[in-house]
Design a protein around this motif. Structure first.
Motif, short mmCIF file in Angstrom:
data_model
loop_
_atom_site.label_atom_id
_atom_site.label_comp_id
_atom_site.label_asym_id
_atom_site.label_seq_id
_atom_site.Cartn_x
_atom_site.Cartn_y
_atom_site.Cartn_z
N GLN A 390 0.84 -1.19 0.00
CA GLN A 390 0.00 0.00 0.00
C GLN A 390 0.88 1.24 0.00
N VAL A 391 0.54 2.18 -0.93
CA VAL A 391 1.27 3.44 -1.03
C VAL A 391 0.25 4.56 -1.04
N SER A 392 0.70 5.76 -0.65
CA SER A 392 -0.18 6.94 -0.63
C SER A 392 0.38 8.08 -1.47
N SER A 393 1.52 7.88 -2.11
CA SER A 393 2.13 8.91 -2.94
C SER A 393 2.39 8.36 -4.33
N VAL A 394 2.24 9.23 -5.32
CA VAL A 394 2.47 8.81 -6.70
C VAL A 394 3.93 8.45 -6.92
N LYS A 395 4.83 9.06 -6.14
CA LYS A 395 6.27 8.78 -6.29
C LYS A 395 6.60 7.33 -5.96
N ASP A 396 5.76 6.71 -5.13
CA ASP A 396 6.02 5.31 -4.75
C ASP A 396 5.49 4.30 -5.76
N LEU A 397 4.77 4.75 -6.76
CA LEU A 397 4.30 3.85 -7.82
C LEU A 397 5.45 3.48 -8.73
N PRO A 398 5.43 2.31 -9.35
CA PRO A 398 6.56 1.87 -10.18
C PRO A 398 6.76 2.75 -11.40
N ASP A 399 8.02 2.92 -11.78
CA ASP A 399 8.35 3.72 -12.97
C ASP A 399 8.19 2.91 -14.25
N LYS A 424 -4.98 14.34 -9.99
CA LYS A 424 -4.38 14.69 -11.27
C LYS A 424 -3.05 13.99 -11.46
N ALA A 425 -2.27 13.87 -10.37
CA ALA A 425 -0.97 13.20 -10.48
C ALA A 425 -1.14 11.71 -10.80
N VAL A 426 -2.13 11.07 -10.17
CA VAL A 426 -2.35 9.64 -10.43
C VAL A 426 -2.85 9.42 -11.86
N VAL A 427 -3.72 10.32 -12.34
CA VAL A 427 -4.21 10.20 -13.71
C VAL A 427 -3.06 10.35 -14.71
N ASP A 428 -2.17 11.29 -14.46
CA ASP A 428 -1.01 11.46 -15.36
C ASP A 428 -0.12 10.22 -15.33
N TRP A 429 0.08 9.64 -14.15
CA TRP A 429 0.93 8.44 -14.07
C TRP A 429 0.29 7.28 -14.84
N ALA A 430 -1.02 7.09 -14.71
CA ALA A 430 -1.69 5.97 -15.39
C ALA A 430 -1.66 6.14 -16.90
N ASN A 431 -1.80 7.39 -17.37
CA ASN A 431 -1.78 7.60 -18.82
C ASN A 431 -0.38 7.45 -19.41
N GLN A 432 0.66 7.65 -18.59
CA GLN A 432 2.02 7.52 -19.07
C GLN A 432 2.59 6.11 -18.88
N ASN A 433 1.92 5.28 -18.09
CA ASN A 433 2.45 3.95 -17.81
C ASN A 433 2.26 2.98 -18.97
N ARG A 434 1.33 3.26 -19.86
CA ARG A 434 1.08 2.45 -21.06
C ARG A 434 0.61 1.04 -20.74
N GLU A 448 -16.11 12.78 -16.82
CA GLU A 448 -15.69 12.50 -15.45
C GLU A 448 -14.60 11.44 -15.38
N GLN A 449 -14.26 10.81 -16.50
CA GLN A 449 -13.24 9.77 -16.51
C GLN A 449 -11.93 10.38 -17.01
N GLY A 450 -10.96 10.42 -16.12
CA GLY A 450 -9.67 10.95 -16.52
C GLY A 450 -8.77 9.93 -17.18
N ILE A 451 -9.08 8.65 -17.02
CA ILE A 451 -8.26 7.56 -17.56
C ILE A 451 -9.09 6.78 -18.56
#
Length: 506
Positions: A390-399, A424-434, A448-451
């Motif tokens: 469990q993480v609470s920051s976008v920085k802790d999500l895998p690159d 917004k940070a999580v939506v940007d990470w999901a769209n860039q993770n491919r 209403e769907q950012g992803i």
């Protein structure tokens, strides 16, 4: 001696370069060491030339296939005056009935060819051989032994069959009706001369043109009109056979629209079997869940059913048994679970718990809030007992890209969450993770769907989802049929034997 083999049918192997020839011996020249075949066949195909001559140096192996009868050629006799210099040809003493072959050696005699007297006892198959025949056999045995050692020729004992013996060779005759019948059958099947075989191919098109299909069918139809019977339904026809799983009784017409909603559906879907599944509005869907909760389908039960169905769908998307088996422990799939602080997020946490129990590496993102819903707190307590992270920051999500992203960020009520920085940070990470995205119970409004999702999972009955929802799936969360009827929906389950089914836009 060379002329004794004229007219014999032989097979000559000249190696890989020249191939195999078959034909009848027409000439043998012991001086130039050549043999000629008439009406030859090369590798099973008839040659265009009438005669072929071979040198001894070109022959690798020679087999005698057939020898003419005693009246067709001279028998073995004056062996000192005439010799046959083609390797691989000669007389052979056949084995006796008890399986022992014996070569008789006597001094060579120069007497003229004589008829060989024979006497056979039908009881014990004894054979009496004349001195002239013993002389011929002794000479040919020494001659064959010398020839097999010269010019690289090989003598193969299995090439001397019962049909390729010299005319003077004595073989016990077998009596009986069975042997005579077999001989007559062989002559009937293989007795035709090879010259009688036609060289032209069968004209299939010409023979097919002789069949007038239209006339035949017209005749059949005329007969049916006169007799009043169908040619395919006559009493003499055998009854139809049914499979073990085929119904022999006539079934009722199939009704594909088994679900009827009180208001006109904005969008309709259909299952793989063709059943129509209409969409419902968000207000009707919310009322359905509320009535089900009043009758005992509590939120905890609904969360558990949603988590099970969503995890089953996710496991199938990850590869199913091909990916998740003991041989692929080094390829453990990774799933990023993005949840918001609401009931939709609690559904995602329940799904993550089941995925982690199936040896999937789950990374749960949930923002920090001072006060959480009770359902989220309970699901987090269960999730903490698994191997999930469990993480609470976008920085802790895998690159690096993950195998699957499960989106549970959006809901229908809390629209203000989309303006939060963490959202917004999580939506940007999901769209860039491919990575492909699976959305669980997404909202109706596409804005209403950012992803963008590749798959979306609806609960009970689908909402009129747009194109950004991807391919829609429907899961059964256990709502009874009478609960549907209570809210005005005429419902018949479209799931069959499954809990998650795909839906197709109509």
């Amino acid at each position: 001696m060379a002329t004794d083999w004229l007219g014999s049918i032989v097979s000559i192997n000249c190696g890989e370069s020249l191939g195999v020839y078959q034909g009848r011996v027409s000439a043998v020249d012991q001086v130039s060491q050549t043999i000629s075949l008439t009406r030859p066949f090369h590798n099973g195909v008839k040659c265009l030339v009438p005669e072929v001559t071979f040198r001894a140096g070109d022959i690798t192996e020679l087999k005698i296939l057939e020898i003419p009868g005693p009246g067709d050629s001279r028998q073995c006799g004056d062996l000192q005056q005439t010799e046959m210099s083609i390797p691989g040809v000669g007389c052979q003493v056949g084995p006796s009935q008890n399986g022992t072959g014996k070569v008789l050696k006597k001094p060579v005699s120069s007497s003229a060819p004589q008829n060989i007297p024979r006497r056979m006892d039908m009881k014990n198959q004894d054979i009496i051989i004349s001195p002239q025949q013993q002389c011929s056999k002794s000479y040919m045995d020494r001659h064959m032994e010398t020839l097999t050692q010269s010019k690289g020729f090989r003598r193969r004992h299995n090439s001397w069959s019962s049909s390729s013996r010299h005319p003077n060779q004595v073989t016990p005759k077998k009596s009986g009706l069975k042997n005579g019948q077999m001989k007559s059958k062989d002559d009937e099947c293989f007795g035709d001369d090879i010259d009688e075989i036609p060289d032209t191919d069968f004209d299939f098109e010409g023979n097919l043109a002789l069949f007038d299909k239209a006339a035949v069918f017209e005749e059949i139809e005329t007969y049916e009109r006169r007799s009043g019977t169908r040619s395919r339904g006559t009493p003499n026809e055998k009854p139809a056979r049914y499979r073990h799983d085929e119904n022999i009784l006539e079934s009722e017409p199939i009704v594909y629209r088994r679900i009827v909603v009180p208001q006109n559906a904005n969008k309709e879907f259909c299952t793989d079997s063709g059943l129509v599944v209409p969409s419902v509005s968000y207000e009707l869907h919310k009322k359905l869940l509320s009535v089900a909760e009043k009758h005992g389908l509590t939120l905890e039960r609904r969360l558990e059913m949603t988590g099970v169905c969503a995890s089953q769908m996710a496991l199938s998307l990850l590869g199913g048994p091909n990916r998740l088996n003991p041989k692929n422990v080094h390829q453990r799939p990774t799933v990023a679970l993005l949840c918001g602080p609401h009931v939709k997020g609690a559904q995602g946490i329940s799904c993550g718990r089941h995925l982690s129990n199936h040896d999937v590496h789950v990374i749960l993102f949930l923002p920090n809030f001072v006060k959480m819903l009770e359902s989220i707190t309970n699901e987090l307590n269960l999730f903490s007992k698994t191997q999930g992270q469990q993480v609470s920051s976008v920085k802790d999500l895998p690159d690096t890209p993950v195998d699957l992203v499960i989106n549970c960020l959006d809901c229908h009520e809390n629209a203000f969450l989309r303006d939060q920085p963490w959202y917004k940070a999580v939506v940007d990470w999901a769209n860039q993770n491919r990575a492909p995205v699976l959305s669980i119970d997404p909202p109706i409004n596409e804005m209403e769907q950012g992803i963008d999702a590749k798959w979306s999972l609806a609960l009970g009955l689908p909402l009129p989802l747009g194109e950004r929802a991807g391919r829609v799936y429907l899961c059964d969360i256990g709502i009874p049929q009478k609960v549907f009827q209570e809210v005005g929906i005429n419902y018949h389950s479209p799931f069959g034997c499954k809990f998650v089914i795909p839906l197709h836009s109509t």
